[in-house]
Design a protein around this motif. Structure first.
Motif, PDB file in Angstrom:
ATOM      1  N   ASN A  96      -2.346   1.605 -11.058  1.00  0.00           N
ATOM      2  CA  ASN A  96      -2.932   1.114  -9.814  1.00  0.00           C
ATOM      3  C   ASN A  96      -3.469  -0.301  -9.950  1.00  0.00           C
ATOM      4  O   ASN A  96      -3.766  -0.953  -8.950  1.00  0.00           O
ATOM      5  CB  ASN A  96      -4.053   2.045  -9.348  1.00  0.00           C
ATOM      6  CG  ASN A  96      -3.498   3.331  -8.791  1.00  0.00           C
ATOM      7  OD1 ASN A  96      -2.498   3.333  -8.100  1.00  0.00           O
ATOM      8  ND2 ASN A  96      -4.138   4.437  -9.113  1.00  0.00           N
ATOM      9  N   THR A  97      -3.615  -0.780 -11.200  1.00  0.00           N
ATOM     10  CA  THR A  97      -4.095  -2.139 -11.437  1.00  0.00           C
ATOM     11  C   THR A  97      -3.142  -2.855 -12.394  1.00  0.00           C
ATOM     12  O   THR A  97      -2.511  -2.227 -13.237  1.00  0.00           O
ATOM     13  CB  THR A  97      -5.513  -2.146 -12.037  1.00  0.00           C
ATOM     14  OG1 THR A  97      -5.490  -1.471 -13.289  1.00  0.00           O
ATOM     15  CG2 THR A  97      -6.514  -1.471 -11.103  1.00  0.00           C
TER      16      THR A  97
ATOM     17  N   THR B  38       0.843  -1.190   0.000  1.00  0.00           N
ATOM     18  CA  THR B  38       0.000   0.000   0.000  1.00  0.00           C
ATOM     19  C   THR B  38       0.875   1.235   0.000  1.00  0.00           C
ATOM     20  O   THR B  38       1.872   1.315   0.714  1.00  0.00           O
ATOM     21  CB  THR B  38      -0.926   0.028   1.220  1.00  0.00           C
ATOM     22  OG1 THR B  38      -0.132  -0.008   2.400  1.00  0.00           O
ATOM     23  CG2 THR B  38      -1.879  -1.157   1.204  1.00  0.00           C
ATOM     24  N   ASN B  39       0.535   2.182  -0.824  1.00  0.00           N
ATOM     25  CA  ASN B  39       1.238   3.464  -0.934  1.00  0.00           C
ATOM     26  C   ASN B  39       2.750   3.332  -1.113  1.00  0.00           C
ATOM     27  O   ASN B  39       3.527   3.885  -0.333  1.00  0.00           O
ATOM     28  CB  ASN B  39       0.932   4.343   0.280  1.00  0.00           C
ATOM     29  CG  ASN B  39      -0.532   4.690   0.351  1.00  0.00           C
ATOM     30  OD1 ASN B  39      -1.154   4.955  -0.677  1.00  0.00           O
ATOM     31  ND2 ASN B  39      -1.091   4.671   1.532  1.00  0.00           N
ATOM     32  N   PRO B  40       3.194   2.612  -2.147  1.00  0.00           N
ATOM     33  CA  PRO B  40       4.636   2.511  -2.367  1.00  0.00           C
ATOM     34  C   PRO B  40       5.239   3.865  -2.750  1.00  0.00           C
ATOM     35  O   PRO B  40       4.575   4.706  -3.354  1.00  0.00           O
ATOM     36  CB  PRO B  40       4.750   1.520  -3.524  1.00  0.00           C
ATOM     37  CG  PRO B  40       3.444   1.594  -4.220  1.00  0.00           C
ATOM     38  CD  PRO B  40       2.431   1.922  -3.162  1.00  0.00           C
ATOM     39  N   VAL B  41       6.475   4.057  -2.361  1.00  0.00           N
ATOM     40  CA  VAL B  41       7.225   5.263  -2.721  1.00  0.00           C
ATOM     41  C   VAL B  41       8.469   4.800  -3.463  1.00  0.00           C
ATOM     42  O   VAL B  41       9.243   3.989  -2.962  1.00  0.00           O
ATOM     43  CB  VAL B  41       7.616   6.081  -1.470  1.00  0.00           C
ATOM     44  CG1 VAL B  41       8.485   7.261  -1.856  1.00  0.00           C
ATOM     45  CG2 VAL B  41       6.370   6.539  -0.731  1.00  0.00           C
ATOM     46  N   TYR B  42       8.659   5.309  -4.682  1.00  0.00           N
ATOM     47  CA  TYR B  42       9.791   4.911  -5.507  1.00  0.00           C
ATOM     48  C   TYR B  42      10.864   5.984  -5.402  1.00  0.00           C
ATOM     49  O   TYR B  42      10.596   7.168  -5.504  1.00  0.00           O
ATOM     50  CB  TYR B  42       9.340   4.710  -6.954  1.00  0.00           C
ATOM     51  CG  TYR B  42       8.240   3.676  -7.042  1.00  0.00           C
ATOM     52  CD1 TYR B  42       8.528   2.331  -6.927  1.00  0.00           C
ATOM     53  CD2 TYR B  42       6.903   4.056  -7.200  1.00  0.00           C
ATOM     54  CE1 TYR B  42       7.529   1.377  -6.977  1.00  0.00           C
ATOM     55  CE2 TYR B  42       5.894   3.103  -7.259  1.00  0.00           C
ATOM     56  CZ  TYR B  42       6.211   1.770  -7.150  1.00  0.00           C
ATOM     57  OH  TYR B  42       5.221   0.840  -7.189  1.00  0.00           O
ATOM     58  N   ASP B  43      12.086   5.533  -5.209  1.00  0.00           N
ATOM     59  CA  ASP B  43      13.174   6.452  -4.910  1.00  0.00           C
ATOM     60  C   ASP B  43      14.111   6.671  -6.090  1.00  0.00           C
ATOM     61  O   ASP B  43      14.247   7.773  -6.593  1.00  0.00           O
ATOM     62  CB  ASP B  43      13.946   5.919  -3.699  1.00  0.00           C
ATOM     63  CG  ASP B  43      15.041   6.846  -3.232  1.00  0.00           C
ATOM     64  OD1 ASP B  43      14.819   8.066  -3.216  1.00  0.00           O
ATOM     65  OD2 ASP B  43      16.126   6.342  -2.903  1.00  0.00           O
TER      66      ASP B  43
ATOM     67  N   GLY C  36       5.544  11.135  -9.477  1.00  0.00           N
ATOM     68  CA  GLY C  36       4.201  10.841  -9.968  1.00  0.00           C
ATOM     69  C   GLY C  36       3.858   9.356  -9.946  1.00  0.00           C
ATOM     70  O   GLY C  36       2.693   8.982 -10.028  1.00  0.00           O
ATOM     71  N   TYR C  37       4.871   8.500  -9.829  1.00  0.00           N
ATOM     72  CA  TYR C  37       4.628   7.058  -9.740  1.00  0.00           C
ATOM     73  C   TYR C  37       4.282   6.617  -8.326  1.00  0.00           C
ATOM     74  O   TYR C  37       3.738   5.534  -8.129  1.00  0.00           O
ATOM     75  CB  TYR C  37       5.857   6.269 -10.197  1.00  0.00           C
ATOM     76  CG  TYR C  37       6.261   6.525 -11.624  1.00  0.00           C
ATOM     77  CD1 TYR C  37       5.359   6.369 -12.660  1.00  0.00           C
ATOM     78  CD2 TYR C  37       7.553   6.923 -11.933  1.00  0.00           C
ATOM     79  CE1 TYR C  37       5.729   6.609 -13.967  1.00  0.00           C
ATOM     80  CE2 TYR C  37       7.931   7.158 -13.240  1.00  0.00           C
ATOM     81  CZ  TYR C  37       7.019   6.997 -14.250  1.00  0.00           C
ATOM     82  OH  TYR C  37       7.395   7.231 -15.536  1.00  0.00           O
ATOM     83  N   ASP C  38       4.627   7.412  -7.343  1.00  0.00           N
ATOM     84  CA  ASP C  38       4.388   7.049  -5.946  1.00  0.00           C
ATOM     85  C   ASP C  38       2.909   6.750  -5.711  1.00  0.00           C
ATOM     86  O   ASP C  38       2.024   7.409  -6.250  1.00  0.00           O
ATOM     87  CB  ASP C  38       4.835   8.168  -5.005  1.00  0.00           C
ATOM     88  CG  ASP C  38       6.346   8.328  -4.965  1.00  0.00           C
ATOM     89  OD1 ASP C  38       7.052   7.470  -5.535  1.00  0.00           O
ATOM     90  OD2 ASP C  38       6.814   9.307  -4.362  1.00  0.00           O
ATOM     91  N   GLY C  39       2.663   5.732  -4.917  1.00  0.00           N
ATOM     92  CA  GLY C  39       1.298   5.350  -4.587  1.00  0.00           C
ATOM     93  C   GLY C  39       0.692   4.347  -5.554  1.00  0.00           C
ATOM     94  O   GLY C  39      -0.359   3.783  -5.283  1.00  0.00           O
ATOM     95  N   ARG C  40       1.346   4.121  -6.685  1.00  0.00           N
ATOM     96  CA  ARG C  40       0.846   3.150  -7.658  1.00  0.00           C
ATOM     97  C   ARG C  40       1.529   1.812  -7.430  1.00  0.00           C
ATOM     98  O   ARG C  40       2.743   1.742  -7.296  1.00  0.00           O
ATOM     99  CB  ARG C  40       1.072   3.654  -9.075  1.00  0.00           C
ATOM    100  CG  ARG C  40       0.309   4.936  -9.338  1.00  0.00           C
ATOM    101  CD  ARG C  40       0.544   5.413 -10.727  1.00  0.00           C
ATOM    102  NE  ARG C  40      -0.086   6.712 -10.933  1.00  0.00           N
ATOM    103  CZ  ARG C  40       0.154   7.475 -11.968  1.00  0.00           C
ATOM    104  NH1 ARG C  40       1.011   7.080 -12.891  1.00  0.00           N
ATOM    105  NH2 ARG C  40      -0.436   8.639 -12.088  1.00  0.00           N
ATOM    106  N   ARG C  41       0.751   0.783  -7.429  1.00  0.00           N
ATOM    107  CA  ARG C  41       1.241  -0.539  -7.018  1.00  0.00           C
ATOM    108  C   ARG C  41       2.070  -1.262  -8.089  1.00  0.00           C
ATOM    109  O   ARG C  41       2.984  -2.005  -7.781  1.00  0.00           O
ATOM    110  CB  ARG C  41       0.040  -1.394  -6.639  1.00  0.00           C
ATOM    111  CG  ARG C  41       0.403  -2.736  -6.111  1.00  0.00           C
ATOM    112  CD  ARG C  41      -0.824  -3.464  -5.630  1.00  0.00           C
ATOM    113  NE  ARG C  41      -0.453  -4.802  -5.169  1.00  0.00           N
ATOM    114  CZ  ARG C  41      -1.307  -5.707  -4.817  1.00  0.00           C
ATOM    115  NH1 ARG C  41      -2.593  -5.444  -4.857  1.00  0.00           N
ATOM    116  NH2 ARG C  41      -0.905  -6.881  -4.423  1.00  0.00           N
TER     117      ARG C  41
END
Length: 85
Positions: free
Chosen positions: A29-30, A2-7, A59-64
């Motif tokens: 998200n899917t 849930t709510n991934p953050v990409y660094d 902008g990718y953060d939060g997408r699974r």
């Protein structure tokens, strides 16, 4: 997840001299969602180019789900021959 953050994106490569590697990332998200590939800043005409590490667009953060495309660009006119052993 849930709510991934990409660094950061980075990679290790062994390529012939004069060849460049770039990549673009897309997220959704899917699993079967719409994926729009882009580079830094979320721009479709930009590419991640630093194999040593480059910040991923927030902008990718939060997408699974995340996909990536890799582009190999030789600096010469003819492509090298490939052989399968």
């Amino acid at each position: 997840i849930t709510n991934p953050v990409y660094d950061e994106v980075s990679w290790v490569s062994a390529i012939p001299g004069g060849t460049t590697i770039t990549l673009q990332i897309a997220s959704s998200n899917t699993e079967n969602g719409t994926y729009i590939f882009s580079g830094p800043g979320g721009l479709s005409d930009r590419y991640y180019t630093l194999s040593s590490g480059e910040d991923i667009w927030q902008g990718y953060d939060g997408r699974r789900y995340v996909k990536y495309k890799v582009f190999l660009r030789p600096m010469w006119r003819r492509l090298p021959r490939r052989s399968i052993v």
